[in-house]
Write an enzyme that holds these catalytic residues in place. Structure first.
Site, PDB file in Angstrom:
ATOM      1  N   ALA A 187       1.283   3.979  -3.211  1.00  0.00           N
ATOM      2  CA  ALA A 187       0.908   5.381  -3.016  1.00  0.00           C
ATOM      3  C   ALA A 187       2.070   6.315  -3.341  1.00  0.00           C
ATOM      4  O   ALA A 187       1.885   7.363  -3.966  1.00  0.00           O
ATOM      5  CB  ALA A 187       0.439   5.599  -1.581  1.00  0.00           C
ATOM      6  N   LYS A 188       3.271   5.946  -2.948  1.00  0.00           N
ATOM      7  CA  LYS A 188       4.429   6.790  -3.237  1.00  0.00           C
ATOM      8  C   LYS A 188       4.752   6.789  -4.733  1.00  0.00           C
ATOM      9  O   LYS A 188       5.217   7.806  -5.277  1.00  0.00           O
ATOM     10  CB  LYS A 188       5.640   6.329  -2.433  1.00  0.00           C
ATOM     11  N   ASP A 233       0.822  -1.209   0.000  1.00  0.00           N
ATOM     12  CA  ASP A 233       0.000   0.000   0.000  1.00  0.00           C
ATOM     13  C   ASP A 233       0.858   1.262   0.000  1.00  0.00           C
ATOM     14  O   ASP A 233       0.639   2.195  -0.789  1.00  0.00           O
ATOM     15  CB  ASP A 233      -0.949  -0.009   1.203  1.00  0.00           C
ATOM     16  N   TYR A 234       1.852   1.303   0.862  1.00  0.00           N
ATOM     17  CA  TYR A 234       2.741   2.454   0.975  1.00  0.00           C
ATOM     18  C   TYR A 234       3.505   2.691  -0.332  1.00  0.00           C
ATOM     19  O   TYR A 234       3.597   3.814  -0.829  1.00  0.00           O
ATOM     20  CB  TYR A 234       3.714   2.211   2.132  1.00  0.00           C
ATOM     21  N   THR A 235       4.047   1.624  -0.897  1.00  0.00           N
ATOM     22  CA  THR A 235       4.849   1.749  -2.112  1.00  0.00           C
ATOM     23  C   THR A 235       4.010   2.201  -3.289  1.00  0.00           C
ATOM     24  O   THR A 235       4.426   3.065  -4.081  1.00  0.00           O
ATOM     25  CB  THR A 235       5.544   0.410  -2.425  1.00  0.00           C
TER      26      THR A 235
END
Length: 254
Positions: free
Chosen positions: A163-164, A159-161
């Site tokens: 989004a970035k 999820d974090y990757t």
């Protein structure tokens, strides 16, 4: 515009990497807006330490456009001048511990939604809210905080990757759109930093592994990362926009 002449908004500036970025700008003479969502005491303590002429702590959840608009208005009122520079550092609740993160078979869309809201919607809100003040001056600097994980996805931060990676796309489209107004938009992407609030949960063995994998044989510090943020705000980067600078000791070379 010299850094000492700038008024800089650092989202999520009360703690972790954001706190280090606030210090880096303040050390160069800039006036700094320390945005916070939940870390009121830490943000206020930092602003008090720097003094009211140099810093102000203001609340805003960057995913809420109304709150961001109010933040920009309050910042201008406090300093009596428009904001010149935005550092999109705020991070939706996240812990950098791969062992505790859900894998591809388990992760749900809600996790992705939360990260996209924090990274992409938050950056969109701050850029749009600050843009009238930047256009007024014919000058603006936006620095988005990214990650080296979309080049080197060694941990399951799906999820974090994602989004970035989307934030990098926004960085480039915004750079194309806003250049005519004297606004540059760039990204600084790090790996694991030693140490921030978010990386405090990272096992020591992971730090050691990363250090051994870099040409510099060490893990990048928040202070070193903040130096690269300063570069994009400085006159030395006046002809640079739409770029992604990876600051991780050479772990990823792209």
């Amino acid at each position: 515009m010299q850094i000492a002449e700038q008024i800089v908004l650092v989202t999520g500036g009360g703690r972790g990497l954001g706190r280090r970025i606030v210090h880096a700008f303040a050390d160069q003479g800039a006036r700094v807006v320390v945005d916070y969502r939940a870390s009121r005491e830490a943000a206020q303590e930092l602003a008090d330490r720097l003094g009211p002429e140099r810093a102000v702590a203001l609340p805003a959840d960057v995913t809420d456009r109304d709150q961001v608009d109010a933040l920009l208005t309050a910042a201008r009122r406090h300093f009596g001048a428009p904001v010149t520079t935005v550092v999109n550092n705020a991070l939706a609740d996240f812990s950098f511990n791969g062992d505790a993160r859900p894998g591809m078979a388990e992760i749900g869309w809600a996790e992705f939604t939360a990260q996209f809201a924090g990274s992409v919607r938050g950056a969109l809100n701050t850029i749009q809210a600050a843009l009238p003040q930047m256009r007024e001056q014919g000058f603006g600097r936006v620095v988005n905080i990214g990650t080296n994980l979309f080049q080197n996805p060694v941990v399951p931060y799906h999820d974090y990757t994602a989004a970035k990676a989307a934030l990098l796309s926004l960085t480039r489209t915004a750079a194309k759109d806003l250049g005519a107004h004297g606004v540059t938009v760039n990204m600084v992407s790090g790996g694991l930093l030693r140490t921030t609030d978010a990386s405090a949960a990272t096992p020591e063995a992971v730090f050691d592994l990363i250090a051994a994998s870099t040409p510099l044989n060490r893990v990048t510090t928040p202070e070193e990362f903040a130096d690269a943020v300063l570069f994009f705000a400085s006159p030395w980067a006046r002809a640079v926009t739409g770029q992604n600078l990876v600051v991780d000791g050479g772990l990823v070379m792209d």
